[in-house]
Every structure is written in C-alpha cells, then in structure tokens.
Scaffold this active site. Structure first.
Site, PDB file in Angstrom:
ATOM      1  N   ASN A  90       0.826  -1.208   0.000  1.00 10.45           N
ATOM      2  CA  ASN A  90       0.000   0.000   0.000  1.00 10.45           C
ATOM      3  C   ASN A  90       0.864   1.263   0.000  1.00 10.45           C
ATOM      4  O   ASN A  90       1.899   1.307   0.661  1.00 10.45           O
ATOM      5  CB  ASN A  90      -0.936   0.000   1.215  1.00 10.45           C
ATOM      6  CG  ASN A  90      -1.848  -1.210   1.210  1.00 10.45           C
ATOM      7  OD1 ASN A  90      -2.016  -1.872   0.180  1.00 10.45           O
ATOM      8  ND2 ASN A  90      -2.414  -1.527   2.359  1.00 10.45           N
ATOM      9  N   ASP A  92      -0.532   4.089   0.989  1.00 13.56           N
ATOM     10  CA  ASP A  92      -1.138   4.991   2.000  1.00 13.56           C
ATOM     11  C   ASP A  92      -0.308   4.969   3.282  1.00 13.56           C
ATOM     12  O   ASP A  92       0.535   4.091   3.466  1.00 13.56           O
ATOM     13  CB  ASP A  92      -2.588   4.578   2.272  1.00 13.56           C
ATOM     14  CG  ASP A  92      -2.716   3.229   2.972  1.00 13.56           C
ATOM     15  OD1 ASP A  92      -3.430   2.339   2.477  1.00 13.56           O
ATOM     16  OD2 ASP A  92      -2.065   3.052   4.034  1.00 13.56           O
ATOM     17  N   HIS A 107       6.066  -0.706  -2.552  1.00 14.55           N
ATOM     18  CA  HIS A 107       5.567  -0.023  -3.755  1.00 14.55           C
ATOM     19  C   HIS A 107       5.576   1.494  -3.588  1.00 14.55           C
ATOM     20  O   HIS A 107       4.918   2.209  -4.345  1.00 14.55           O
ATOM     21  CB  HIS A 107       4.153  -0.498  -4.096  1.00 14.55           C
ATOM     22  CG  HIS A 107       4.103  -1.908  -4.569  1.00 14.55           C
ATOM     23  ND1 HIS A 107       2.926  -2.641  -4.621  1.00 14.55           N
ATOM     24  CD2 HIS A 107       5.074  -2.754  -5.006  1.00 14.55           C
ATOM     25  CE1 HIS A 107       3.188  -3.861  -5.065  1.00 14.55           C
ATOM     26  NE2 HIS A 107       4.473  -3.953  -5.307  1.00 14.55           N
ATOM     27  N   THR A 175      -4.618  -9.079   0.432  1.00 12.43           N
ATOM     28  CA  THR A 175      -4.042  -8.959  -0.907  1.00 12.43           C
ATOM     29  C   THR A 175      -4.527 -10.097  -1.792  1.00 12.43           C
ATOM     30  O   THR A 175      -4.687 -11.224  -1.321  1.00 12.43           O
ATOM     31  CB  THR A 175      -2.496  -8.902  -0.879  1.00 12.43           C
ATOM     32  OG1 THR A 175      -2.014  -8.682  -2.202  1.00 12.43           O
ATOM     33  CG2 THR A 175      -1.884 -10.156  -0.279  1.00 12.43           C
ATOM     34  N   ASN A 200      -7.875 -12.929   4.755  1.00 15.65           N
ATOM     35  CA  ASN A 200      -8.392 -12.185   3.603  1.00 15.65           C
ATOM     36  C   ASN A 200      -9.908 -12.377   3.536  1.00 15.65           C
ATOM     37  O   ASN A 200     -10.431 -13.343   4.090  1.00 15.65           O
ATOM     38  CB  ASN A 200      -7.730 -12.742   2.322  1.00 15.65           C
ATOM     39  CG  ASN A 200      -7.602 -11.688   1.239  1.00 15.65           C
ATOM     40  OD1 ASN A 200      -7.130 -10.579   1.485  1.00 15.65           O
ATOM     41  ND2 ASN A 200      -8.052 -12.020   0.040  1.00 15.65           N
ATOM     42  N   LEU A 201     -10.558 -11.459   2.824  1.00 14.88           N
ATOM     43  CA  LEU A 201     -12.028 -11.555   2.733  1.00 14.88           C
ATOM     44  C   LEU A 201     -12.417 -12.856   2.035  1.00 14.88           C
ATOM     45  O   LEU A 201     -13.422 -13.476   2.363  1.00 14.88           O
ATOM     46  CB  LEU A 201     -12.559 -10.353   1.924  1.00 14.88           C
ATOM     47  CG  LEU A 201     -14.011  -9.924   2.106  1.00 14.88           C
ATOM     48  CD1 LEU A 201     -14.311  -9.645   3.574  1.00 14.88           C
ATOM     49  CD2 LEU A 201     -14.302  -8.689   1.248  1.00 14.88           C
ATOM     50  N   ALA A 218     -10.897  -7.708   7.518  1.00 12.12           N
ATOM     51  CA  ALA A 218      -9.634  -7.571   8.260  1.00 12.12           C
ATOM     52  C   ALA A 218      -9.852  -7.065   9.683  1.00 12.12           C
ATOM     53  O   ALA A 218      -9.186  -7.521  10.616  1.00 12.12           O
ATOM     54  CB  ALA A 218      -8.703  -6.624   7.494  1.00 12.12           C
TER      55      ALA A 218
END
Ligand code: BV8
Length: 234
Positions: A90, A92, A107, A175, A200-201, A218
């Site tokens: 991320n 952010d 990243h 992810t 993860n979802l 999460a």
C-alpha cells in the site's frame, strides 16, 4: 512459537478505512486503466493525468483513519518478543499512523515525492504537478509521486528476501496475490520452512500455498489472530 514474523499487506487492510481496493468490482482499476496512471509510459504520455490521479488519492487518505487491523499489527510489533517485519504494497500512510515502525513500503508512498533530475526524495502533502519545484534542487518539471509503477523495481527487495528466508511465520493480509514479486513471497517463505497464514475476505490467487487461512473482514480476523498469537507468546 514463532520467533520471526514477516507480514505482507495489501489494499484489503485499508478497505474498511474507506480506501478503495484495486481489483474488487468497484475497485480503482475498474474505473481507471492502470497502464495510463501506474506505468512510466503512462506518466511520459500524460504527466498531468497521472498527477491528478495521485493528487486525488493523496487527499483521500488524509480524510480517513487507520482501522482495528492496522492497530492490531502495530500492537503485535510492540508486544511480540521476536522480530516482526511489516511489508506493505500500500502507498497509503495508515500503518505508520497506527504506530507501526518496522515497516517497508515496497511499492512506495504517495506522501513522498521523487525528483527525476536530482534523484532526491521529499515528503509531499499537497498537490503535485509539472510546475512543482523540487525542494532539494529547485528544478521544475521533474517531480513524480514516489510510487513503484508496473515495470519498475520494488523497493528494499534484498531486505525483504533476507527476512523471508529467515522467518518462521509468514502472514498475508488483504491482498489478492495478483501482483509480483509480492505474490511470490508465500512460496519463498514456505521454502524457508515458515508456517504460512492468509487472512483475507476471500481466498486469494495464491491460496493453495498457505497452510492456514481465515476469511473475513480484516478488522475482525486480524485482531483475533494477533490476540491468539500474543496469548501463546512466552
Ligand atoms: C517488477 C503502486 C521486476 C502504485 C503497484 C510474474 C508474472 C506475471 C507478471 C509479472 C511477473 N513479474 C513481474 C510482473 C509484472 C508486474 C505484475 O505483477 N503484473 C501483474 C498485474 C500481472 N509486476 C511489476 O511490474 C512489478 N515490478 O516485477 O519488477 C522485479 C521483480 C523482482 C525483483 C526485482 C525486480 C511492480 C509491481 C508494482 C506496481 N505498483 N502499486 C499505486 O498503488 O498506485 S501494484 C498495486 O497492486 C498496488 O500496490 C497493490 O498493492 C497491488 C496488489 O493489489 P492488492 O493490494 O492485492 O489489491 P487488490 O485490490 O488486488 O486485492 C484486494 C484483496 O483484499 C482482495 O483479495 C479482496 O478480497 C481483499 N479484501 C477486500 N476487502 C477486504 C479484504 N480483505 C480483508 N478485509 C477487507 N475488508
């Protein structure tokens, strides 16, 4: 009991804070072509469009807060007796705003700018454009968001691979496992003998490489997993 943990996070950990993911049906890449805004070629073709894209995301992040999953990982880092390295895809700033410190933005970060003329990085809060002067060399027309675009080399890969080779627990959170080299980390950790867990979802592209998985939002599954880990810690 693990003594060295590597955690990989993706856009899913920030979803409940109000930041869109990339590949979900209403994700960013459903609205914007990643080739136009997240490649060096897209930037060369239309820098103003790319600056507008990151200016919008940079402003959006300032209006949201870290959630219970970010806070649980910061707590794990401070309370766990062994090593905890957090690697995020991320861009952010929610992990560091939650208190995480041993953190790698593989990243990049959109609250940072990179000058293509002098190569210096500078903290960046507001709008960025071709007219923006570099805080270091004062040059104009060379500023870009300090993010890793497709086709570019991710940051701190040596440090990440050294940690993967020595960890005994690899945790992947939020992810989809579509983007490399991050999507290959589970296999590197596995071949180093680590236990591999996905939170993860839904099952990710790499689901088959994980020993265990817990599926759900999460903010529910991460604090619960961290609580269990810390209860077992000596
Ligand atoms: C490189 C920065 C050489 C910008 C990004 C091998 C095979 C195929 C292709 C390649 C390959 N190797 C390299 C490539 C090419 C490419 C690549 O992987 N292409 C893909 C698309 C096929 N990779 C590269 O170009 C990389 N560079 O390889 O250089 C090299 C290699 C090794 C060593 C040295 C050099 C550079 C890639 C970086 C690109 N930049 N972002 C920006 O953010 O604007 S990638 C972008 O996608 C984001 O950073 C993001 O993190 C990444 C992955 O997305 P996710 O985070 O996983 O998000 P996504 O939406 O996909 O999934 C969200 C998940 O969360 C879902 O599973 C969902 O179910 C879940 N979720 C949703 N809500 C919740 C939830 N989970 C829990 N709770 C919830 N509430």
């Amino acid at each position: 009991m693990p003594s060295s943990i590597v955690i990989l996070t993706g856009a899913g950990i920030s979803a409940e804070s109000g930041i869109s993911t990339f590949r979900d049906p209403d994700g960013i890449w459903a609205k914007v072509d990643y080739r136009e805004v997240a490649t060096p070629q897209g930037f060369a073709a239309d820098p103003a469009r790319v600056h507008a894209f990151y200016n919008w995301r940079r402003k959006n992040v300032l209006s949201v807060e870290p959630n219970a999953a970010h806070l649980a990982l910061a707590r794990l880092e401070s309370a766990f007796p062994g090593d905890v390295l957090l690697v995020t895809q991320n861009v952010d700033s929610l992990h560091e705003r939650a208190g995480s410190r041993n953190l790698i933005h593989m990243h990049g970060q959109h609250d940072q700018a990179l000058c293509n003329a002098c190569g210096k990085r500078s903290a960046w809060a507001g709008e960025m454009s071709l007219e923006s002067p570099c805080p270091a060399c004062r040059g104009v027309g060379h500023m870009r968001p300090d993010v890793v675009w497709f086709g570019e080399t991710p940051y701190q890969m040596e440090r990440i691979q050294a940690a993967l080779a020595g960890c005994d627990l690899f945790l992947s959170i939020g992810t989809s496992g579509n983007v490399y080299p991050a999507a290959g980390f589970v296999r590197e950790a596995r071949s180093a003998g680590a236990r591999t867990v996905e939170l993860n979802l839904e099952p990710s592209q790499g689901a088959g490489y994980f020993d265990e998985a817990e599926h759900g939002p999460a903010t529910r599954v991460v604090p619960r997993f961290v609580e269990r880990l810390l209860q077992r810690a000596p």
